[in-house]
Design a protein around this motif. Structure first.
Motif, mmCIF file in Angstrom:
data_model
loop_
_atom_site.group_PDB
_atom_site.id
_atom_site.type_symbol
_atom_site.label_atom_id
_atom_site.label_comp_id
_atom_site.label_asym_id
_atom_site.label_seq_id
_atom_site.Cartn_x
_atom_site.Cartn_y
_atom_site.Cartn_z
ATOM 1 N N GLY A 77 -37.088 -8.697 -6.651
ATOM 2 C CA GLY A 77 -37.848 -8.381 -7.857
ATOM 3 C C GLY A 77 -37.748 -9.463 -8.907
ATOM 4 N N VAL A 78 -36.631 -10.142 -8.977
ATOM 5 C CA VAL A 78 -36.431 -11.203 -9.968
ATOM 6 C C VAL A 78 -37.204 -12.454 -9.569
ATOM 7 N N THR A 79 -37.196 -12.785 -8.296
ATOM 8 C CA THR A 79 -37.882 -14.004 -7.866
ATOM 9 C C THR A 79 -39.392 -13.902 -8.002
ATOM 10 N N ASP A 80 -39.926 -12.680 -8.123
ATOM 11 C CA ASP A 80 -41.366 -12.484 -8.306
ATOM 12 C C ASP A 80 -41.803 -12.668 -9.759
ATOM 13 N N LEU A 81 -40.860 -12.800 -10.682
ATOM 14 C CA LEU A 81 -41.212 -12.946 -12.099
ATOM 15 C C LEU A 81 -41.780 -14.339 -12.385
ATOM 16 N N PRO A 82 -42.663 -14.447 -13.368
ATOM 17 C CA PRO A 82 -43.240 -15.744 -13.719
ATOM 18 C C PRO A 82 -42.193 -16.764 -14.167
ATOM 19 N N SER A 83 -41.036 -16.291 -14.642
ATOM 20 C CA SER A 83 -40.001 -17.214 -15.122
ATOM 21 C C SER A 83 -39.400 -18.041 -13.998
ATOM 22 N N GLY A 84 -39.671 -17.649 -12.747
ATOM 23 C CA GLY A 84 -39.200 -18.435 -11.609
ATOM 24 C C GLY A 84 -37.726 -18.263 -11.336
ATOM 25 N N GLY A 85 -37.092 -19.340 -10.855
ATOM 26 C CA GLY A 85 -35.698 -19.267 -10.442
ATOM 27 C C GLY A 85 -34.755 -19.816 -11.477
ATOM 28 N N GLY A 86 -33.585 -20.209 -11.013
ATOM 29 C CA GLY A 86 -32.587 -20.817 -11.874
ATOM 30 C C GLY A 86 -31.827 -19.832 -12.735
ATOM 31 N N GLU A 87 -31.235 -20.378 -13.783
ATOM 32 C CA GLU A 87 -30.386 -19.598 -14.682
ATOM 33 C C GLU A 87 -31.142 -18.451 -15.339
ATOM 34 N N ASN A 88 -32.382 -18.677 -15.742
ATOM 35 C CA ASN A 88 -33.166 -17.642 -16.392
ATOM 36 C C ASN A 88 -33.376 -16.445 -15.458
ATOM 37 N N ALA A 89 -33.694 -16.712 -14.215
ATOM 38 C CA ALA A 89 -33.892 -15.632 -13.248
ATOM 39 C C ALA A 89 -32.581 -14.875 -13.012
ATOM 40 N N ARG A 90 -31.492 -15.599 -12.942
ATOM 41 C CA ARG A 90 -30.196 -14.952 -12.734
ATOM 42 C C ARG A 90 -29.854 -14.030 -13.895
ATOM 43 N N PHE A 130 -37.328 5.987 -17.740
ATOM 44 C CA PHE A 130 -36.844 4.645 -17.413
ATOM 45 C C PHE A 130 -38.006 3.656 -17.360
ATOM 46 N N ARG A 131 -39.087 4.053 -16.727
ATOM 47 C CA ARG A 131 -40.260 3.176 -16.619
ATOM 48 C C ARG A 131 -40.739 2.773 -18.018
ATOM 49 N N ALA A 132 -40.779 3.723 -18.952
ATOM 50 C CA ALA A 132 -41.208 3.423 -20.320
ATOM 51 C C ALA A 132 -40.238 2.455 -21.008
ATOM 52 N N LEU A 133 -38.942 2.632 -20.758
ATOM 53 C CA LEU A 133 -37.946 1.721 -21.343
ATOM 54 C C LEU A 133 -38.058 0.326 -20.764
ATOM 55 N N ALA A 134 -38.292 0.261 -19.467
ATOM 56 C CA ALA A 134 -38.275 -1.026 -18.770
ATOM 57 C C ALA A 134 -39.583 -1.802 -18.893
ATOM 58 N N THR A 135 -40.673 -1.124 -19.162
ATOM 59 C CA THR A 135 -41.973 -1.793 -19.175
ATOM 60 C C THR A 135 -42.033 -2.991 -20.118
ATOM 61 N N PRO A 136 -41.612 -2.872 -21.368
ATOM 62 C CA PRO A 136 -41.746 -4.039 -22.254
ATOM 63 C C PRO A 136 -40.873 -5.222 -21.833
ATOM 64 N N VAL A 137 -39.805 -4.941 -21.093
ATOM 65 C CA VAL A 137 -38.879 -6.008 -20.734
ATOM 66 C C VAL A 137 -39.168 -6.594 -19.365
ATOM 67 N N PHE A 138 -39.480 -5.726 -18.387
ATOM 68 C CA PHE A 138 -39.548 -6.191 -17.005
ATOM 69 C C PHE A 138 -40.895 -5.991 -16.344
ATOM 70 N N ALA A 139 -41.931 -5.812 -17.112
ATOM 71 C CA ALA A 139 -43.265 -5.739 -16.527
ATOM 72 C C ALA A 139 -43.586 -7.076 -15.868
ATOM 73 N N PRO A 140 -44.432 -7.080 -14.847
ATOM 74 C CA PRO A 140 -44.714 -8.332 -14.127
ATOM 75 C C PRO A 140 -45.195 -9.469 -15.013
ATOM 76 N N ASP A 141 -45.845 -9.184 -16.145
ATOM 77 C CA ASP A 141 -46.326 -10.265 -17.016
ATOM 78 C C ASP A 141 -45.336 -10.619 -18.121
ATOM 79 N N GLY A 142 -44.094 -10.097 -18.004
ATOM 80 C CA GLY A 142 -43.039 -10.461 -18.945
ATOM 81 C C GLY A 142 -42.997 -9.596 -20.171
ATOM 82 N N PRO A 143 -42.063 -9.879 -21.086
ATOM 83 C CA PRO A 143 -41.912 -9.088 -22.302
ATOM 84 C C PRO A 143 -43.163 -9.153 -23.162
ATOM 85 N N ASN A 144 -43.435 -8.035 -23.833
ATOM 86 C CA ASN A 144 -44.592 -7.965 -24.737
ATOM 87 C C ASN A 144 -44.244 -8.485 -26.098
#
Length: 190
Positions: free
Chosen positions: A128-141, A176-190
């Motif tokens: 799930g983390v590797t699918d984020l637009p932020s990519g890999g590295g320290e930010n993904a970790r 949980f979905r409502a809490l997580a949406t602004p932070v971990f939605a596929p297009d990133g934080p709002n």
């Protein structure tokens, strides 16, 4: 298997695991005793030791089974947020496994079956983390740590009854979905 039935034939290993999960769910892992489980299954006190050797072996089997079920639960989630929802669902559906899995002092951390199951679960969590637009590295970790913290914290609070007032009669997965949406939605934080 209920405590008033006796074991007659079939899969003793599964019967003992099922009885162990019942005890852990009701009383926690500290209440687990091979002798009590043998009594519940209607077999000699030595029979469970044949399959698990000792209490630690039994808890190792519970953790390995839990991580396998956990990996299955996370598989094919479309994004990080939905992996978090499945994390919460897994904890709610498998509270005894969940209690044991995250207490490594209860089991043999070097057990090959446990290590394989944990690795499968880790691969699913990282996907799930590797699918984020932020990519890999320290930010993904760090994103992975944040996502794990949010899902694990929510699941732990839910299982301990500490979210009753906050969640009320709403579906915990939707909360949980409502809490997580602004932070971990596929297009990133709002």
């Amino acid at each position: 298997m209920s405590s008033d039935r006796t074991y007659h034939h079939g899969d003793l290993r599964r019967a003992v695991l099922t009885a162990a999960l019942d005890v852990i769910r009701a009383e926690g892992p500290a209440a687990l005793s091979l002798r009590d489980l043998a009594r519940r299954a209607g077999v000699s006190h030595a029979a469970p030791a044949h399959h698990f050797k000792d209490r630690t072996g039994l808890l190792t089997a519970v953790a390995a089974e839990g991580y396998g079920l956990f990996a299955d639960a996370l598989a094919d989630a479309p994004d990080l947020r939905e992996r978090g929802v499945r994390y919460v669902r897994f904890a709610a559906e498998h509270p005894a496994h969940f209690q044991v899995m995250f207490q490594p002092d209860l089991y043999r951390a070097d057990d090959p079956d446990l290590l394989a199951a944990k690795e499968r679960a880790s691969v699913e969590l990282r996907a799930g983390v590797t699918d984020l637009p932020s990519g890999g590295g320290e930010n993904a970790r760090l994103t992975g740590v944040a996502a794990w913290s949010l899902a694990h914290g929510f699941a732990t609070l839910l299982l301990s009854g500490n979210l009753s007032g906050a969640v009320g009669d709403r579906d915990p997965e939707e909360v949980f979905r409502a809490l997580a949406t602004p932070v971990f939605a596929p297009d990133g934080p709002n």
